[in-house]
Design an enzyme around this catalytic site. Structure first.
Site, PDB file in Angstrom:
ATOM      1  N   LYS A  23       0.850  -1.207   0.000  1.00 32.21           N
ATOM      2  CA  LYS A  23       0.000   0.000   0.000  1.00 32.21           C
ATOM      3  C   LYS A  23       0.874   1.240   0.000  1.00 32.21           C
ATOM      4  O   LYS A  23       0.658   2.168  -0.767  1.00 32.21           O
ATOM      5  CB  LYS A  23      -0.872   0.001   1.250  1.00 32.21           C
ATOM      6  CG  LYS A  23      -1.567   1.320   1.549  1.00 32.21           C
ATOM      7  CD  LYS A  23      -2.474   1.288   2.762  1.00 32.21           C
ATOM      8  CE  LYS A  23      -1.772   1.479   4.068  1.00 32.21           C
ATOM      9  NZ  LYS A  23      -1.420   2.858   4.420  1.00 32.21           N
ATOM     10  N   ASN A  24       1.911   1.243   0.853  1.00 29.72           N
ATOM     11  CA  ASN A  24       2.692   2.466   1.050  1.00 29.72           C
ATOM     12  C   ASN A  24       3.739   2.700  -0.026  1.00 29.72           C
ATOM     13  O   ASN A  24       4.429   3.716   0.001  1.00 29.72           O
ATOM     14  CB  ASN A  24       3.321   2.467   2.441  1.00 29.72           C
ATOM     15  CG  ASN A  24       2.242   2.630   3.516  1.00 29.72           C
ATOM     16  OD1 ASN A  24       1.094   2.984   3.208  1.00 29.72           O
ATOM     17  ND2 ASN A  24       2.584   2.342   4.744  1.00 29.72           N
ATOM     18  N   ARG A  48      -4.927  10.736   4.769  1.00 26.15           N
ATOM     19  CA  ARG A  48      -3.941  11.805   4.865  1.00 26.15           C
ATOM     20  C   ARG A  48      -2.838  11.664   3.836  1.00 26.15           C
ATOM     21  O   ARG A  48      -2.153  12.629   3.515  1.00 26.15           O
ATOM     22  CB  ARG A  48      -3.302  11.905   6.241  1.00 26.15           C
ATOM     23  CG  ARG A  48      -3.771  11.002   7.281  1.00 26.15           C
ATOM     24  CD  ARG A  48      -2.973  11.090   8.524  1.00 26.15           C
ATOM     25  NE  ARG A  48      -2.183  12.279   8.641  1.00 26.15           N
ATOM     26  CZ  ARG A  48      -0.990  12.446   8.109  1.00 26.15           C
ATOM     27  NH1 ARG A  48      -0.490  11.491   7.385  1.00 26.15           N
ATOM     28  NH2 ARG A  48      -0.311  13.561   8.258  1.00 26.15           N
ATOM     29  N   CYS A  73      -4.865  11.930  12.912  1.00 25.24           N
ATOM     30  CA  CYS A  73      -5.626  10.677  12.832  1.00 25.24           C
ATOM     31  C   CYS A  73      -5.491   9.992  14.188  1.00 25.24           C
ATOM     32  O   CYS A  73      -4.856  10.526  15.095  1.00 25.24           O
ATOM     33  CB  CYS A  73      -5.117   9.815  11.683  1.00 25.24           C
ATOM     34  SG  CYS A  73      -3.599   8.983  12.039  1.00 25.24           S
ATOM     35  N   ARG A 131       0.300  13.947  13.419  1.00 25.43           N
ATOM     36  CA  ARG A 131       0.838  13.726  12.066  1.00 25.43           C
ATOM     37  C   ARG A 131       0.891  15.012  11.244  1.00 25.43           C
ATOM     38  O   ARG A 131       0.283  15.141  10.190  1.00 25.43           O
ATOM     39  CB  ARG A 131       0.033  12.632  11.370  1.00 25.43           C
ATOM     40  CG  ARG A 131       0.075  11.358  12.190  1.00 25.43           C
ATOM     41  CD  ARG A 131      -0.541  10.196  11.525  1.00 25.43           C
ATOM     42  NE  ARG A 131       0.296   9.727  10.404  1.00 25.43           N
ATOM     43  CZ  ARG A 131      -0.096   8.746   9.603  1.00 25.43           C
ATOM     44  NH1 ARG A 131      -1.263   8.203   9.785  1.00 25.43           N
ATOM     45  NH2 ARG A 131       0.677   8.347   8.611  1.00 25.43           N
ATOM     46  N   ASP A 154       4.485   0.072  12.109  1.00 18.63           N
ATOM     47  CA  ASP A 154       3.239  -0.495  11.564  1.00 18.63           C
ATOM     48  C   ASP A 154       3.044  -1.947  11.963  1.00 18.63           C
ATOM     49  O   ASP A 154       2.011  -2.533  11.642  1.00 18.63           O
ATOM     50  CB  ASP A 154       3.223  -0.390  10.025  1.00 18.63           C
ATOM     51  CG  ASP A 154       3.124   1.052   9.583  1.00 18.63           C
ATOM     52  OD1 ASP A 154       3.332   1.322   8.394  1.00 18.63           O
ATOM     53  OD2 ASP A 154       2.864   1.913  10.436  1.00 18.63           O
ATOM     54  N   VAL A 198       7.769   6.383  17.127  1.00 20.84           N
ATOM     55  CA  VAL A 198       7.452   7.113  15.894  1.00 20.84           C
ATOM     56  C   VAL A 198       6.191   7.954  16.031  1.00 20.84           C
ATOM     57  O   VAL A 198       6.170   9.128  15.659  1.00 20.84           O
ATOM     58  CB  VAL A 198       7.314   6.135  14.701  1.00 20.84           C
ATOM     59  CG1 VAL A 198       6.938   6.885  13.427  1.00 20.84           C
ATOM     60  CG2 VAL A 198       8.611   5.348  14.501  1.00 20.84           C
ATOM     61  N   ARG A 243      -8.751  -0.512   4.589  1.00 26.62           N
ATOM     62  CA  ARG A 243      -7.889   0.542   4.027  1.00 26.62           C
ATOM     63  C   ARG A 243      -6.542  -0.029   3.603  1.00 26.62           C
ATOM     64  O   ARG A 243      -5.911   0.466   2.683  1.00 26.62           O
ATOM     65  CB  ARG A 243      -7.654   1.633   5.071  1.00 26.62           C
ATOM     66  CG  ARG A 243      -8.879   2.416   5.436  1.00 26.62           C
ATOM     67  CD  ARG A 243      -8.538   3.621   6.248  1.00 26.62           C
ATOM     68  NE  ARG A 243      -7.429   4.352   5.625  1.00 26.62           N
ATOM     69  CZ  ARG A 243      -6.850   5.417   6.176  1.00 26.62           C
ATOM     70  NH1 ARG A 243      -7.249   5.856   7.351  1.00 26.62           N
ATOM     71  NH2 ARG A 243      -5.879   6.041   5.568  1.00 26.62           N
TER      72      ARG A 243
HETATM   73  C1  EPZ Z   1       4.257   6.691   6.514  1.00 26.69           C
HETATM   74  O1  EPZ Z   1       3.485   7.700   7.125  1.00 26.69           O
HETATM   75  C2  EPZ Z   1       3.325   5.500   6.342  1.00 26.69           C
HETATM   76  N1  EPZ Z   1       2.211   5.868   5.464  1.00 26.69           N
HETATM   77  C3  EPZ Z   1       2.795   5.065   7.705  1.00 26.69           C
HETATM   78  O2  EPZ Z   1       1.996   3.910   7.507  1.00 26.69           O
HETATM   79  C4  EPZ Z   1       3.989   4.698   8.588  1.00 26.69           C
HETATM   80  O3  EPZ Z   1       3.525   4.342   9.864  1.00 26.69           O
HETATM   81  C5  EPZ Z   1       4.948   5.899   8.682  1.00 26.69           C
HETATM   82  O4  EPZ Z   1       5.350   6.315   7.362  1.00 26.69           O
HETATM   83  C6  EPZ Z   1       6.200   5.578   9.476  1.00 26.69           C
HETATM   84  O5  EPZ Z   1       6.871   4.502   8.869  1.00 26.69           O
HETATM   85  C7  EPZ Z   1       2.434   5.955   4.130  1.00 26.69           C
HETATM   86  O6  EPZ Z   1       3.537   5.729   3.645  1.00 26.69           O
HETATM   87  C8  EPZ Z   1       1.251   6.312   3.281  1.00 26.69           C
HETATM   88  P1  EPZ Z   1       6.307   9.975   8.715  1.00 26.69           P
HETATM   89  P2  EPZ Z   1       4.061   9.219   7.205  1.00 26.69           P
HETATM   90  O7  EPZ Z   1       6.176  11.266   7.997  1.00 26.69           O
HETATM   91  O8  EPZ Z   1       4.925   9.489   6.033  1.00 26.69           O
HETATM   92  C9  EPZ Z   1       6.487  13.183  12.156  1.00 26.69           C
HETATM   93  C10 EPZ Z   1       0.131   2.524   7.771  1.00 26.69           C
HETATM   94  O9  EPZ Z   1      -0.354   1.951   8.746  1.00 26.69           O
HETATM   95  N2  EPZ Z   1       6.346  14.191  11.091  1.00 26.69           N
HETATM   96  O10 EPZ Z   1       7.458   9.085   8.375  1.00 26.69           O
HETATM   97  O11 EPZ Z   1       2.902  10.103   7.458  1.00 26.69           O
HETATM   98  C11 EPZ Z   1       5.223  12.327  12.308  1.00 26.69           C
HETATM   99  O12 EPZ Z   1       4.281  12.969  13.143  1.00 26.69           O
HETATM  100  C12 EPZ Z   1       0.621   3.953   7.893  1.00 26.69           C
HETATM  101  O13 EPZ Z   1       0.274   1.996   6.629  1.00 26.69           O
HETATM  102  C13 EPZ Z   1       6.383  15.554  11.433  1.00 26.69           C
HETATM  103  O14 EPZ Z   1       6.504  15.917  12.603  1.00 26.69           O
HETATM  104  O15 EPZ Z   1       4.959   9.139   8.491  1.00 26.69           O
HETATM  105  C14 EPZ Z   1       5.764  11.063  12.917  1.00 26.69           C
HETATM  106  O16 EPZ Z   1       5.894  11.237  14.310  1.00 26.69           O
HETATM  107  C15 EPZ Z   1       0.378   4.509   9.282  1.00 26.69           C
HETATM  108  N3  EPZ Z   1       6.258  16.473  10.446  1.00 26.69           N
HETATM  109  C16 EPZ Z   1       7.170  10.941  12.300  1.00 26.69           C
HETATM  110  O17 EPZ Z   1       7.487  12.236  11.784  1.00 26.69           O
HETATM  111  C17 EPZ Z   1       6.119  16.119   9.131  1.00 26.69           C
HETATM  112  O18 EPZ Z   1       6.031  17.012   8.262  1.00 26.69           O
HETATM  113  C18 EPZ Z   1       7.264   9.947  11.148  1.00 26.69           C
HETATM  114  O19 EPZ Z   1       6.198  10.247  10.267  1.00 26.69           O
HETATM  115  C19 EPZ Z   1       6.093  14.734   8.804  1.00 26.69           C
HETATM  116  C20 EPZ Z   1       6.218  13.797   9.803  1.00 26.69           C
END
Ligand code: EPZ
Length: 418
Positions: free
Chosen positions: A22-23, A92, A116, A121, A304, A326, A397
């Site tokens: 998916k990702n 998102r 969420c 996020r 995840d 995370v 999803r």
């Molecule tokens: C991706 O989300 C995945 N989703 C998530 O999978 C996964 O859990 C996550 O990466 C971590 O591996 C997709 O790829 C569509 P991040 P993402 O930006 O990119 C903070 C699932 O279950 N952050 O790597 O949104 C954030 O709050 C989903 O399939 C900021 O502060 O995650 C988090 O604490 C859930 N500011 C950390 O970084 C930003 O601008 C990592 O988030 C961006 C992120």
């Protein structure tokens, strides 16, 4: 709303084939906005989130056609730069449209993704990086209004290795003026798969899979074909299912090299995990040892799979500490697991899980995608009756035909309309 009903206690046996990731599929479908032509994608999973991004992009004028397992994506007729709130609020990851739209049209109007269940996020790192590339952005009516004459390459340093932030900037950079360096970039396999697709389109990208990615802007891109990598989180979910049910499962069509941290942890739990090329065989042991985990960006233990591993620790011998580094609120599954008799104590970003002999069947409620999987795993071993997992739309999803796949391994599991 559907629910999934399970009768636990059956050791799962047999072979299961995982779907595409998916990702990886989400950013790659979004990347088809970068140029017209006929992009051909295989192993795109049939998931709610994929339907959502297709709906958003169709409203912009993109044409999707699926035939014989190939998803054709054609954005020749792209006419709109807006991703509407009613669709973005359900997913998102729509923020991934920002980079490609700015590259192709020089403008984008994306509803600001809300938080969420698992955390606030924010997308501040995405916006900060794009501003550094020359994008003018302002927030109005809950929408990010972004405009740029021509994206300019620059050196981006991510405070946090954000997965979709890295992907958004990579897509914005492929036709930008000059070189873009992404430091402290995310190293996830899904980031690498997107880079591979972009290279197939003619982009110049190096260093994906490391924390420094270098993109040289090119003048033009072409349509490309690509096979999405297997879903490592679905693979890990089946690995845990083999161990928690003390079964013996072969997971086919997967990438063991994407799961080294998970393989190591399950071997410490006492399982017999045998990675073979493109497959993993997992045999659960009678005794399930408790093991501590700490979620980390790739190649660390994936956040995840935290909820799924917690379900396993609920019936382990001894206690385990699960540290979630995370996301700030990714323990919502705990209260539902406790309804099934689990002994879990949360203290900030850590959960102390005291293993019990068994879990007990109960009606429970899914609260987010991976929590749903965790509750299904718990239901596969719960005693004294049937477990019912409600609000299963969360599961749809991110997992393709999960109950069918589990049924194919011998589980007593079915879906009921409520
Ligand atoms: C991706 O989300 C995945 N989703 C998530 O999978 C996964 O859990 C996550 O990466 C971590 O591996 C997709 O790829 C569509 P991040 P993402 O930006 O990119 C903070 C699932 O279950 N952050 O790597 O949104 C954030 O709050 C989903 O399939 C900021 O502060 O995650 C988090 O604490 C859930 N500011 C950390 O970084 C930003 O601008 C990592 O988030 C961006 C992120």
């Amino acid at each position: 709303m559907d629910k999934i009903v399970l009768e636990g206690g059956i050791p799962l046996k047999g072979t299961v084939k995982v779907s595409g990731a998916k990702n990886a599929a989400l950013p790659i479908v979004a990347a088809c906005l970068l140029t017209g032509g006929d992009h051909r994608l295989t192993r795109v999973p049939h998931l709610k989130d994929i339907q959502t991004i297709k709906a958003i992009m169709s409203n912009m004028g993109v044409v999707f056609q699926e035939e014989e397992g190939v998803l054709h994506v054609n954005s020749d007729a792209l006419r709109e730069d807006e991703a509407s709130y009613d669709l973005v609020k359900t997913m998102r990851a729509s923020i991934l449209l920002l980079g490609p739209l700015l590259s192709r049209l020089g403008s984008a109007r994306i509803s600001m993704p809300g938080g969420c269940a698992i955390g606030a996020r924010p997308v501040n790192l995405h916006l900060k990086a794009l501003a550094a590339m020359g994008v003018d952005m302002h927030l109005e009516g809950g929408y990010i209004n972004a405009k740029v004459k021509r994206l300019k390459g620059t050196h981006i340093f991510f405070d946090i290795p954000t997965v979709t932030g890295t992907e958004n900037v990579m897509m914005a950079a492929v036709k930008a003026e000059g070189q873009t360096i992404l430091s402290n970039a995310a190293k996830e396999p899904e980031v690498q798969d997107l880079a591979e697709f972009l290279r197939g389109m003619g982009a110049s990208i190096e260093g994906d899979g490391t924390d420094t990615i270098v993109v040289e802007g090119v003048e033009s891109l072409r349509d490309a074909q690509h096979t999405i990598i297997p879903d490592r989180i679905e693979t890990g979910t089946f690995m845990v299912a083999a161990v928690i049910t003390r079964g013996d499962i072969i997971i086919d069509g997967c990438c063991p090299e994407h799961l080294s941290s998970v393989i190591e942890k399950l071997q410490s739990v006492g399982a017999d995990v045998e990675p073979i090329t493109g497959r993993i065989r997992v045999k659960g042991a009678d005794s399930i040892e408790s093991v501590d985990i700490k979620t980390m960006p790739f190649p660390g233990f994936p956040t995840d799979l935290q909820a799924q591993f917690m379900a396993l620790m609920c019936i382990a011998k001894g206690s385990s500490i699960i540290k979630e580094t995370v996301f700030e609120n990714r323990f919502i599954h705990v209260s539902e697991l406790k309804r099934m008799g689990a002994d879990i104590e949360i203290n900030g970003d850590q959960a102390l899980v005291r293993g019990k002999d068994c879990l007990l069947a109960a009606p429970v409620m899914a609260t987010d995608l991976r929590a749903s999987a965790s509750l299904i795993l718990a239901g596969l071993v719960a005693k004294n009756g049937r477990t019912e997992v409600g609000r299963i739309y969360h599961l749809d999803r991110g997992y393709e035909s999960l109950e069918e796949k589990f049924r194919g391994l011998g589980a007593h599991i079915w879906r009921e309309k409520t």
